[in-house]
Design a protein around this motif. Sequence first.
Motif, PDB file in Angstrom:
ATOM      1  N   ASP A   3      -4.817  14.261  10.733  1.00 10.85           N
ATOM      2  CA  ASP A   3      -5.240  12.944  10.507  1.00 10.85           C
ATOM      3  C   ASP A   3      -5.827  12.536   9.288  1.00 10.85           C
ATOM      4  O   ASP A   3      -5.658  11.538   8.419  1.00 10.85           O
ATOM      5  CB  ASP A   3      -6.340  12.285  11.610  1.00 10.85           C
ATOM      6  CG  ASP A   3      -5.615  12.065  12.860  1.00 10.85           C
ATOM      7  OD1 ASP A   3      -6.345  11.569  13.787  1.00 10.85           O
ATOM      8  OD2 ASP A   3      -4.337  11.950  13.132  1.00 10.85           O
ATOM      9  N   ALA A   4      -6.812  13.458   8.717  1.00 15.36           N
ATOM     10  CA  ALA A   4      -7.351  13.309   7.498  1.00 15.36           C
ATOM     11  C   ALA A   4      -6.517  13.288   6.265  1.00 15.36           C
ATOM     12  O   ALA A   4      -6.932  12.930   5.179  1.00 15.36           O
ATOM     13  CB  ALA A   4      -8.309  14.424   7.211  1.00 15.36           C
ATOM     14  N   SER A   5      -5.329  13.966   6.610  1.00 16.21           N
ATOM     15  CA  SER A   5      -4.222  13.792   5.295  1.00 16.21           C
ATOM     16  C   SER A   5      -3.702  12.506   5.055  1.00 16.21           C
ATOM     17  O   SER A   5      -2.941  12.474   4.111  1.00 16.21           O
ATOM     18  CB  SER A   5      -3.195  14.873   5.718  1.00 16.21           C
ATOM     19  OG  SER A   5      -2.501  14.556   6.752  1.00 16.21           O
ATOM     20  N   VAL A   6      -3.816  11.804   6.027  1.00 15.31           N
ATOM     21  CA  VAL A   6      -3.351  10.158   5.876  1.00 15.31           C
ATOM     22  C   VAL A   6      -3.684   9.728   4.567  1.00 15.31           C
ATOM     23  O   VAL A   6      -5.073   9.424   4.422  1.00 15.31           O
ATOM     24  CB  VAL A   6      -3.323   9.507   7.313  1.00 15.31           C
ATOM     25  CG1 VAL A   6      -3.032   7.686   6.674  1.00 15.31           C
ATOM     26  CG2 VAL A   6      -2.783   9.815   8.143  1.00 15.31           C
ATOM     27  N   ARG A   7      -3.006   9.122   3.798  1.00 17.59           N
ATOM     28  CA  ARG A   7      -3.204   8.396   2.505  1.00 17.59           C
ATOM     29  C   ARG A   7      -2.363   7.231   2.233  1.00 17.59           C
ATOM     30  O   ARG A   7      -1.163   7.357   2.241  1.00 17.59           O
ATOM     31  CB  ARG A   7      -3.120   9.349   1.244  1.00 17.59           C
ATOM     32  CG  ARG A   7      -4.039  10.452   1.260  1.00 17.59           C
ATOM     33  CD  ARG A   7      -3.703  11.479   0.070  1.00 17.59           C
ATOM     34  NE  ARG A   7      -4.128  10.691  -1.375  1.00 17.59           N
ATOM     35  CZ  ARG A   7      -5.299  10.393  -1.867  1.00 17.59           C
ATOM     36  NH1 ARG A   7      -6.323  10.871  -1.032  1.00 17.59           N
ATOM     37  NH2 ARG A   7      -5.093  10.135  -3.234  1.00 17.59           N
ATOM     38  N   VAL A   8      -3.065   6.080   2.368  1.00 19.57           N
ATOM     39  CA  VAL A   8      -2.279   4.916   2.165  1.00 19.57           C
ATOM     40  C   VAL A   8      -2.665   4.005   0.667  1.00 19.57           C
ATOM     41  O   VAL A   8      -3.883   4.168   0.320  1.00 19.57           O
ATOM     42  CB  VAL A   8      -2.278   3.944   3.199  1.00 19.57           C
ATOM     43  CG1 VAL A   8      -1.650   4.492   4.601  1.00 19.57           C
ATOM     44  CG2 VAL A   8      -3.820   3.529   3.645  1.00 19.57           C
ATOM     45  N   ARG A   9      -1.945   3.118   0.389  1.00 18.26           N
ATOM     46  CA  ARG A   9      -2.575   2.301  -0.717  1.00 18.26           C
ATOM     47  C   ARG A   9      -2.287   0.953  -0.419  1.00 18.26           C
ATOM     48  O   ARG A   9      -1.520   0.611   0.105  1.00 18.26           O
ATOM     49  CB  ARG A   9      -1.957   3.024  -1.855  1.00 18.26           C
ATOM     50  CG  ARG A   9      -0.306   3.055  -2.112  1.00 18.26           C
ATOM     51  CD  ARG A   9       0.786   1.946  -1.642  1.00 18.26           C
ATOM     52  NE  ARG A   9       2.071   2.131  -2.101  1.00 18.26           N
ATOM     53  CZ  ARG A   9       2.912   1.218  -2.320  1.00 18.26           C
ATOM     54  NH1 ARG A   9       2.507  -0.101  -1.982  1.00 18.26           N
ATOM     55  NH2 ARG A   9       3.978   1.514  -2.797  1.00 18.26           N
ATOM     56  N   PHE A  10      -3.212   0.239  -1.245  1.00 19.79           N
ATOM     57  CA  PHE A  10      -3.121  -1.153  -1.351  1.00 19.79           C
ATOM     58  C   PHE A  10      -3.084  -1.564  -2.826  1.00 19.79           C
ATOM     59  O   PHE A  10      -3.968  -1.200  -3.408  1.00 19.79           O
ATOM     60  CB  PHE A  10      -4.269  -2.053  -0.728  1.00 19.79           C
ATOM     61  CG  PHE A  10      -4.388  -3.460  -1.063  1.00 19.79           C
ATOM     62  CD1 PHE A  10      -3.381  -4.154  -0.507  1.00 19.79           C
ATOM     63  CD2 PHE A  10      -5.412  -4.027  -1.477  1.00 19.79           C
ATOM     64  CE1 PHE A  10      -3.206  -5.485  -0.758  1.00 19.79           C
ATOM     65  CE2 PHE A  10      -5.499  -5.537  -1.712  1.00 19.79           C
ATOM     66  CZ  PHE A  10      -4.460  -6.237  -1.424  1.00 19.79           C
ATOM     67  N   CYS A  11      -1.887  -2.009  -3.335  1.00 17.13           N
ATOM     68  CA  CYS A  11      -1.863  -2.168  -4.801  1.00 17.13           C
ATOM     69  C   CYS A  11      -1.406  -3.595  -5.425  1.00 17.13           C
ATOM     70  O   CYS A  11      -0.349  -3.840  -5.569  1.00 17.13           O
ATOM     71  CB  CYS A  11      -0.856  -1.184  -5.312  1.00 17.13           C
ATOM     72  SG  CYS A  11       0.696  -0.961  -4.333  1.00 17.13           S
ATOM     73  N   PRO A  12      -2.094  -4.663  -5.313  1.00 16.58           N
ATOM     74  CA  PRO A  12      -1.903  -5.960  -5.423  1.00 16.58           C
ATOM     75  C   PRO A  12      -1.847  -6.224  -6.940  1.00 16.58           C
ATOM     76  O   PRO A  12      -2.379  -5.268  -7.868  1.00 16.58           O
ATOM     77  CB  PRO A  12      -2.922  -6.669  -5.027  1.00 16.58           C
ATOM     78  CG  PRO A  12      -4.201  -5.819  -5.125  1.00 16.58           C
ATOM     79  CD  PRO A  12      -3.605  -4.460  -4.949  1.00 16.58           C
ATOM     80  N   SER A  13      -1.313  -7.256  -7.485  1.00 16.03           N
ATOM     81  CA  SER A  13      -1.117  -7.621  -8.907  1.00 16.03           C
ATOM     82  C   SER A  13      -2.227  -8.682  -9.047  1.00 16.03           C
ATOM     83  O   SER A  13      -2.488  -9.331  -8.214  1.00 16.03           O
ATOM     84  CB  SER A  13       0.237  -8.395  -9.355  1.00 16.03           C
ATOM     85  OG  SER A  13       1.125  -7.277  -9.165  1.00 16.03           O
TER      86      SER A  13
END
Length: 498
Positions: A3-13
């Motif tokens: 679980d700790a290896s989950v990496r997501v991103r939020f990348c707005p302009s």
Amino acid sequence: MTDASVRVRFCPSPTGNPHVGLVRTALFNWAFARHHGGTLVFRIEDTDAARDTEESYEQLLDSLRWLGLDWDEGPEAGGPHGPYRQSQRMDLYRDVAERLQAAGHAYRCFCTPEELETRRELARAEGRPSGYDGMCRDLPPEQIAEYEAEGRTSIVRFRMPDEPITFTDLVRGELTFSPENVSDYGIVRASGAPLYTLVNPVDDALMEITHVLRGEDLLSSTPRQIALYRALADIGVGKGTTPAFGHLPYVMGEGNKKLSKRQPESALNLYRERGFLPAGLLNYLSLLGWSLAEDRDIFTMDEMVAAFDIHDVNANPARFDLKKAEAINATHIRELPVADFAAACAPWLREPYAPWAPEQFDQAAFEELAPLAQTRVTVLSDITDNVDFLFLDEPVADEKSWQKAMKPGAGDVLRSIHSRLAELAGDAWRAEPLKEAVLAAGEAHGLKLGKAQAPLRVAVTGRTVGLPLFESLEVLGRERTLLRVDTALAKLAAQPGT
């Protein structure tokens, strides 16, 4: 995968004001990361100097802070993969683009816009796919030299593989894209500036993103990015893994059209200024494609995090329903402790929202009525109209309310009410005796309480609807109440027949 290896991103302009579709994407990424105990990377796509602004950048950060959507890496938080603004990573992108060309994964394209359009039109006329036809894929050195001598500019295109690309979307299941429908695409402009199609996969690879959760409108770019991830692995950029993708459903607005950031109802600032609670707005936005349970619409963000599973997201478009959003927000308002509700109302009790002068505001009087107001407001900005009668010298002038309540005979009823209320003083000026007095006055005219109190409410508050009348009169006080009834009677005296 732990679980700790989950990496997501939020990348707005940072262009324009944040909109609710963007917030829904941020929310799902945040909930996914928090559910797994993983990492949310907040990254800024600010490579478009013509459209990006520092003001929009600051608004993005402020909006996420207001909503309570915290991030683990990114602006202000820092992290091992910075900088987190793409405008500060341009040298890195140029280096990757050169390495892709050297390895044969990308090439220079000298086609002019006019040439491209002519060939597209021909392809459409012949019923063929109209994407890039690969004209410059394998240019010999002498042709490149000739183009350069002519002064032609070139972009850099990524070379797509000549076989289908299949992946399993976390929301939509297995999807396959045929090579004829996914043509070679630009990754660097003629100016040398990198395009979104390059920088996002490069950043994902370097920042070790494991899951990409984004809007359905970006689904068509996924096979291109998967091919690019593989090429990046080949030249040693990142750890060689391709993220899992989940494409969130469209949010539809009025007329069953995709909710656009140009539409007023999509602007996050609108809901913030109206007084939506972050918890209420996020609760509603989470329902745009997901639900905690079939029979439950109201829940906290902690409950969402505990239950969130990306596989439960519905692939069908979700419709933005303002009335439902307001109803859910109203429920969250009701559930606040009274003191928290009163504190949350503060911005709407002063300029620029309040029509009274600061010295006219009485905090103690407001707090007396706050529990009653809390059960009636839908958004926090409703509080202003509900309590303005307490702080204005005169009730608001609402002609429609006046005409509705001050019908023939209203003057006689008001005079009887005034007489009864005038008999009450001191400790007798409380809600229950006030109610009994108005009830008795109404009965003398053959009226039930509801009809009898209508002209009194308008005389005192200016409106036909509002907080419970007798509790309001108790807080307003005897002197001000009787004075307002006198004023209403004087106005009625100038209207024959009332």
